[in-house]
Write a protein that holds these residues in place. Structure first.
Motif, PDB file in Angstrom:
ATOM      1  N   LYS A  74       0.597  -1.248   0.103  1.00 28.39           N
ATOM      2  CA  LYS A  74      -0.014  -0.031  -0.045  1.00 28.39           C
ATOM      3  C   LYS A  74       0.834   1.112   0.091  1.00 28.39           C
ATOM      4  O   LYS A  74       2.052   1.300   0.774  1.00 28.39           O
ATOM      5  CB  LYS A  74      -1.089   0.035   1.502  1.00 28.39           C
ATOM      6  CG  LYS A  74      -1.927  -1.104   1.137  1.00 28.39           C
ATOM      7  CD  LYS A  74      -2.706  -1.047   2.402  1.00 28.39           C
ATOM      8  CE  LYS A  74      -3.960  -2.167   2.389  1.00 28.39           C
ATOM      9  NZ  LYS A  74      -4.796  -2.020   1.168  1.00 28.39           N
ATOM     10  N   ASP A  75       0.478   2.287  -0.755  1.00 32.19           N
ATOM     11  CA  ASP A  75       1.181   3.593  -0.970  1.00 32.19           C
ATOM     12  C   ASP A  75       1.474   4.216   0.443  1.00 32.19           C
ATOM     13  O   ASP A  75       2.477   4.662   0.698  1.00 32.19           O
ATOM     14  CB  ASP A  75       0.378   4.585  -1.627  1.00 32.19           C
ATOM     15  CG  ASP A  75       0.336   4.161  -3.187  1.00 32.19           C
ATOM     16  OD1 ASP A  75       1.290   3.072  -3.499  1.00 32.19           O
ATOM     17  OD2 ASP A  75       0.087   4.650  -3.989  1.00 32.19           O
ATOM     18  N   GLU A  76       0.626   4.141   1.384  1.00 37.65           N
ATOM     19  CA  GLU A  76       0.937   4.378   2.731  1.00 37.65           C
ATOM     20  C   GLU A  76       2.042   3.888   3.645  1.00 37.65           C
ATOM     21  O   GLU A  76       2.550   4.481   4.461  1.00 37.65           O
ATOM     22  CB  GLU A  76      -0.566   4.316   3.632  1.00 37.65           C
ATOM     23  CG  GLU A  76      -0.836   2.904   4.366  1.00 37.65           C
ATOM     24  CD  GLU A  76      -2.053   2.908   5.009  1.00 37.65           C
ATOM     25  OE1 GLU A  76      -1.866   3.134   6.139  1.00 37.65           O
ATOM     26  OE2 GLU A  76      -3.084   2.742   4.343  1.00 37.65           O
ATOM     27  N   TYR A  77       2.518   2.900   2.972  1.00 40.52           N
ATOM     28  CA  TYR A  77       3.845   2.309   3.631  1.00 40.52           C
ATOM     29  C   TYR A  77       4.764   2.352   2.869  1.00 40.52           C
ATOM     30  O   TYR A  77       5.836   2.153   3.312  1.00 40.52           O
ATOM     31  CB  TYR A  77       3.573   0.659   3.939  1.00 40.52           C
ATOM     32  CG  TYR A  77       2.204   0.338   4.968  1.00 40.52           C
ATOM     33  CD1 TYR A  77       2.388   0.834   5.945  1.00 40.52           C
ATOM     34  CD2 TYR A  77       1.377  -0.495   4.224  1.00 40.52           C
ATOM     35  CE1 TYR A  77       1.134   0.689   6.795  1.00 40.52           C
ATOM     36  CE2 TYR A  77       0.234  -1.023   5.192  1.00 40.52           C
ATOM     37  CZ  TYR A  77       0.250  -0.297   6.631  1.00 40.52           C
ATOM     38  OH  TYR A  77      -1.017  -0.583   7.350  1.00 40.52           O
ATOM     39  N   ILE A  78       5.090   3.026   1.487  1.00 42.40           N
ATOM     40  CA  ILE A  78       6.088   2.992   0.848  1.00 42.40           C
ATOM     41  C   ILE A  78       6.778   4.464   1.075  1.00 42.40           C
ATOM     42  O   ILE A  78       6.157   5.431   0.839  1.00 42.40           O
ATOM     43  CB  ILE A  78       5.776   3.064  -0.869  1.00 42.40           C
ATOM     44  CG1 ILE A  78       4.786   1.721  -0.848  1.00 42.40           C
ATOM     45  CG2 ILE A  78       6.872   3.247  -1.895  1.00 42.40           C
ATOM     46  CD1 ILE A  78       4.306   1.603  -2.499  1.00 42.40           C
ATOM     47  N   PRO A  79       8.046   4.414   1.469  1.00 43.74           N
ATOM     48  CA  PRO A  79       8.677   5.669   1.891  1.00 43.74           C
ATOM     49  C   PRO A  79       8.973   6.557   0.634  1.00 43.74           C
ATOM     50  O   PRO A  79       9.186   6.376  -0.370  1.00 43.74           O
ATOM     51  CB  PRO A  79       9.962   5.134   2.376  1.00 43.74           C
ATOM     52  CG  PRO A  79       9.799   3.715   2.569  1.00 43.74           C
ATOM     53  CD  PRO A  79       9.026   2.939   1.831  1.00 43.74           C
ATOM     54  N   ALA A  80       8.675   7.766   0.978  1.00 41.39           N
ATOM     55  CA  ALA A  80       8.937   8.834  -0.144  1.00 41.39           C
ATOM     56  C   ALA A  80      10.037   9.400  -0.338  1.00 41.39           C
ATOM     57  O   ALA A  80      10.354   9.866  -1.174  1.00 41.39           O
ATOM     58  CB  ALA A  80       7.965   9.923   0.215  1.00 41.39           C
ATOM     59  N   THR A  81      10.928   9.269   0.852  1.00 42.92           N
ATOM     60  CA  THR A  81      12.197   9.713   0.670  1.00 42.92           C
ATOM     61  C   THR A  81      13.299   8.519   1.248  1.00 42.92           C
ATOM     62  O   THR A  81      12.968   7.574   2.032  1.00 42.92           O
ATOM     63  CB  THR A  81      12.637  10.847   1.396  1.00 42.92           C
ATOM     64  OG1 THR A  81      12.394  10.571   2.639  1.00 42.92           O
ATOM     65  CG2 THR A  81      11.684  12.070   0.843  1.00 42.92           C
ATOM     66  N   TRP A  82      14.801   8.735   1.078  1.00 46.95           N
ATOM     67  CA  TRP A  82      15.795   7.875   1.615  1.00 46.95           C
ATOM     68  C   TRP A  82      15.412   7.829   3.051  1.00 46.95           C
ATOM     69  O   TRP A  82      15.976   6.933   3.717  1.00 46.95           O
ATOM     70  CB  TRP A  82      17.152   7.907   1.030  1.00 46.95           C
ATOM     71  CG  TRP A  82      17.381   7.334  -0.450  1.00 46.95           C
ATOM     72  CD1 TRP A  82      17.728   7.920  -1.640  1.00 46.95           C
ATOM     73  CD2 TRP A  82      17.108   6.026  -0.516  1.00 46.95           C
ATOM     74  NE1 TRP A  82      17.697   7.319  -2.500  1.00 46.95           N
ATOM     75  CE2 TRP A  82      17.667   5.934  -1.881  1.00 46.95           C
ATOM     76  CE3 TRP A  82      17.002   5.100   0.014  1.00 46.95           C
ATOM     77  CZ2 TRP A  82      17.478   4.747  -2.641  1.00 46.95           C
ATOM     78  CZ3 TRP A  82      17.139   3.403  -0.413  1.00 46.95           C
ATOM     79  CH2 TRP A  82      17.324   3.444  -1.839  1.00 46.95           C
ATOM     80  N   ALA A  83      15.482   9.254   3.629  1.00 44.95           N
ATOM     81  CA  ALA A  83      15.254   9.584   5.049  1.00 44.95           C
ATOM     82  C   ALA A  83      14.300   8.735   5.678  1.00 44.95           C
ATOM     83  O   ALA A  83      14.426   7.932   6.685  1.00 44.95           O
ATOM     84  CB  ALA A  83      15.346  11.024   5.343  1.00 44.95           C
TER      85      ALA A  83
END
Length: 405
Positions: free
Chosen positions: A265-274
């Motif tokens: 799910k997109d809500e678990y996919i990190p948006a940045t390396w941090a």
């Protein structure tokens, strides 16, 4: 569990208190989920612990396919479905066709410019990535109890060469120059893998050897995801491999898209390396540790690597030390990897010099002759890793591992 030797069981049990690669002792699995969904691709979410979320769309569908005996014909029909732009074959059950047509669509946030840049990065850093994803990711996966148990007791555990090859197919599709282009195969392999995951969830719950929760939860998939791009990026930065900001962002993006295509799910996919590093630091420690099955699988995997780099098996000490160098002492001890007094000392000195030579930072005379033994072993393994993946295709299983009492 008669196949597991008493020595290997003792190794896995004795490593519980070790400190090492992750920098901390193995904590209780009850650690609460605190990662903020504001750091995800979606930017928000329900905050549900991903340990208790699976794939509500694929799971009942595949369970139905298995229960009504449709899988063998589905596998036959999908055998030659290999390109992203290829229409689904005629004859698929209507419910499966509807699901696959939805599942093969890229997310609205996919950026084709970044995907093309990721292909450039994968090409220029292919040796590092194949080593880290193949040997490193493989050693990490066997130190993840739920993953080791899922592999061992599912159908793939009976033939690890075939299992490694099928696992490699998706990784190579992600790293190819045309991964998400029309003539690529990443969409195909991701959708097939999503179907396989749903089948394993259904089948393992019927196994007398499976006593845990439903396998391959959203968290389990995230854990595996972090043993690939997050681990690889951290190691390359540790080795001081020069990586531009554009390449770094693009490499993350191709794996973000892949996570979505696998059903995360997109809500678990990190948006940045941090955000990825923060999530990895939370969920890897609470999901890692030793098992007898993990030790057994590690021994098989390293045996395959040694066989390819030296038919006489002479290079097994080198393979053991390379694996230990990649994942660190704690994971290596959990995996039951034997310590090698000579190579354990040499590799931490040799490998950084090889990296610096490849990056044009030091001249050839400064690379020790012994380092090229390691270089050749890595190249032979990658060749084996690549060619095995070309000999098989991902198929939906209909049984668990045969032959277990």
């Amino acid at each position: 569990m008669a196949e597991l030797s008493r020595r290997k069981m003792l190794i896995s049990g004795g490593a519980l208190g070790a400190l090492g690669a992750l920098g901390m002792a193995f904590p209780a699995r009850a650690t609460p989920w605190t990662w903020a969904s504001s750091g995800s691709i979606a930017g928000a979410g329900a905050g549900t612990d991903p340990r208790w979320v699976w794939d509500e769309e694929a799971d009942p569908l595949v369970a139905s396919l298995i229960d009504r005996g449709a899988v063998p014909e589905v596998n036959r029909l999908l055998w030659n479905w290999t390109r992203n732009d290829q229409p689904l074959p005629a004859g698929l059950p209507a419910d499966l066709r509807d699901f696959m047509e939805r599942a093969r669509q890229l997310p609205s946030w996919a950026n084709h410019g970044k995907l093309n840049t990721a292909a450039e990065f994968n090409k220029s850093r292919g040796l590092y990535l194949n080593l880290l994803n193949g040997v490193g990711g493989g050693m990490l996966s066997t130190a993840i109890p739920k993953e080791a148990l899922s592999v061992y007791y599912s159908k793939g555990g009976a033939d690890m060469e075939d299992r490694v090859a099928k696992t490699s197919i998706l990784g190579f599709a992600v790293g190819s120059l045309n991964a998400y282009r029309p003539d690529g195969s990443c969409v195909v392999e991701a959708v097939k893998t999503r179907l396989v995951h749903a089948a394993v969830r259904h089948l393992l719950q019927q196994s007398p050897h499976w006593t845990g929760d439903i396998p391959i939860s959203q968290e389990d998939m995230l854990v595996t995801w972090h043993t690939l791009p997050t681990f690889a990026m951290r190691k390359m930065l540790e080795w001081k491999v020069p990586i531009s900001a554009a390449h770094s962002e693009a490499y993350l993006h191709v794996w973000q898209v892949t996570a979505h295509m696998l059903g995360i799910k997109d809500e678990y996919i990190p948006a940045t390396w941090a955000a990825a590093n923060a999530q990895s630091d939370q969920i890897l420690p609470r999901n890692m540790g030793p098992t007898p099955e993990g030790v057994e699988l590690t021994d098989i995997l390293l045996g395959q690597l040694a066989e390819q780099t030296s038919p006489a098996g002479i290079s097994r000490p080198l393979c053991n030390a390379l694996a230990r160098y990649l994942v660190g002492d704690q994971v290596a001890d959990w995996d039951g990897i034997k310590r090698e007094p000579v190579w354990d000392l040499l590799i931490p000195t040799l490998w950084p010099k090889l990296v610096r030579f490849r990056e044009g930072l030091i001249p050839l005379p400064l690379v020790p002759e012994t380092a090229w033994v390691l270089d050749e072993a890595v190249r032979k393994y990658i060749l084996f890793y690549l060619t095995k993946a070309q000999e098989t295709k991902i198929e939906i299983p209909t049984t668990n591992r045969p032959g277990l009492s």
